[in-house]
Write a protein that holds these residues in place. Sequence first.
Motif, mmCIF file in Angstrom:
data_model
loop_
_atom_site.group_PDB
_atom_site.id
_atom_site.type_symbol
_atom_site.label_atom_id
_atom_site.label_comp_id
_atom_site.label_asym_id
_atom_site.label_seq_id
_atom_site.Cartn_x
_atom_site.Cartn_y
_atom_site.Cartn_z
ATOM 1 N N ASP A 140 0.956 -1.273 0.119
ATOM 2 C CA ASP A 140 -0.055 -0.075 -0.012
ATOM 3 C C ASP A 140 1.011 1.185 -0.110
ATOM 4 O OD1 ASP A 140 -1.870 2.105 0.711
ATOM 5 O OD2 ASP A 140 -2.505 1.140 2.390
ATOM 6 N N ILE A 141 0.805 2.102 -0.969
ATOM 7 C CA ILE A 141 1.561 3.556 -0.881
ATOM 8 C C ILE A 141 1.272 4.554 -0.021
ATOM 9 C CG2 ILE A 141 2.354 2.547 -3.276
ATOM 10 C CD1 ILE A 141 0.554 5.207 -4.214
ATOM 11 N N LEU A 142 0.158 4.571 0.489
ATOM 12 C CA LEU A 142 -0.359 5.740 1.201
ATOM 13 C C LEU A 142 0.129 5.769 2.895
ATOM 14 C CD1 LEU A 142 -4.286 5.999 0.285
ATOM 15 C CD2 LEU A 142 -2.277 7.095 -0.804
ATOM 16 N N THR A 201 7.589 4.883 -1.869
ATOM 17 C CA THR A 201 7.390 3.269 -1.637
ATOM 18 C C THR A 201 8.518 2.480 -2.746
ATOM 19 O OG1 THR A 201 5.212 3.715 -1.380
ATOM 20 C CG2 THR A 201 5.822 1.362 -1.773
ATOM 21 N N MET A 202 8.802 3.068 -3.772
ATOM 22 C CA MET A 202 9.749 2.351 -4.647
ATOM 23 C C MET A 202 11.055 2.522 -4.050
ATOM 24 S SD MET A 202 8.416 0.430 -7.042
ATOM 25 C CE MET A 202 9.769 -0.124 -7.751
ATOM 26 N N GLU A 203 11.512 3.465 -3.407
ATOM 27 C CA GLU A 203 12.831 3.813 -3.128
ATOM 28 C C GLU A 203 13.008 2.871 -2.013
ATOM 29 O OE1 GLU A 203 15.614 6.989 -0.699
ATOM 30 O OE2 GLU A 203 13.776 7.534 -1.757
ATOM 31 N N ASN A 204 12.069 2.593 -1.087
ATOM 32 C CA ASN A 204 12.176 1.733 -0.139
ATOM 33 C C ASN A 204 12.272 0.279 -0.486
ATOM 34 O OD1 ASN A 204 12.263 3.366 2.370
ATOM 35 N ND2 ASN A 204 10.078 3.861 1.939
ATOM 36 N N ILE A 205 11.484 0.055 -1.478
ATOM 37 C CA ILE A 205 11.521 -1.326 -1.951
ATOM 38 C C ILE A 205 13.060 -1.524 -2.434
ATOM 39 C CG2 ILE A 205 10.748 -3.078 -3.573
ATOM 40 C CD1 ILE A 205 7.975 -1.814 -3.341
ATOM 41 N N LEU A 231 15.812 -4.564 -1.702
ATOM 42 C CA LEU A 231 16.271 -5.433 -2.727
ATOM 43 C C LEU A 231 17.818 -5.389 -2.941
ATOM 44 C CD1 LEU A 231 13.589 -5.095 -5.324
ATOM 45 C CD2 LEU A 231 13.901 -7.075 -3.837
ATOM 46 N N LYS A 232 18.459 -4.116 -2.768
ATOM 47 C CA LYS A 232 19.820 -4.038 -2.878
ATOM 48 C C LYS A 232 20.580 -4.475 -1.519
ATOM 49 C CE LYS A 232 21.550 0.102 -4.134
ATOM 50 N NZ LYS A 232 21.711 1.583 -4.418
ATOM 51 N N PHE A 233 19.990 -4.583 -0.677
ATOM 52 C CA PHE A 233 20.668 -5.105 0.767
ATOM 53 C C PHE A 233 21.237 -6.356 0.630
ATOM 54 C CE2 PHE A 233 20.508 -6.894 5.010
ATOM 55 C CZ PHE A 233 21.290 -5.906 5.787
#
Length: 135
Positions: A103-105, A125-129, A133-135
Amino acid sequence: IAQKSGAGAAGGLGAGLMAFTTCEMHQGVEIAIQVTQLDEKIKTADYVFTGEGGTDFQTKFGKTPYGVAKLGKKYHKPVISLAGYLGKGIDSLYSEGFTAIFDILPSACSLEEALEDGPVNVSRTMENIVRLLKF
């Protein structure tokens, strides 16, 4: 005609088209997959991202993210979906090909605020995803 797939599309327009023309009905997601050659793109992708305004149990009844998830599942690709809101029944989507649904809100707000802030909310939201994924 009322029982044929697609008859209820666009408020019954599908039934009218089938009754008075020689048209063939196809799900919009099937056409989008074909036109964009999405099958080939997902085949070579590392991750698949999709989304819609609201995700709930109805998503698996022909909505585009469901078609995308089915392709992701076919090629064993993780499918990450974003939505403006999450409704009832999303748990049933995980077995259909969705890996994660977000959920992006950031908080409760009006529809007008959600639409106005949509690009910012998707970006955050995409930045956090991607950070995960980079971690």
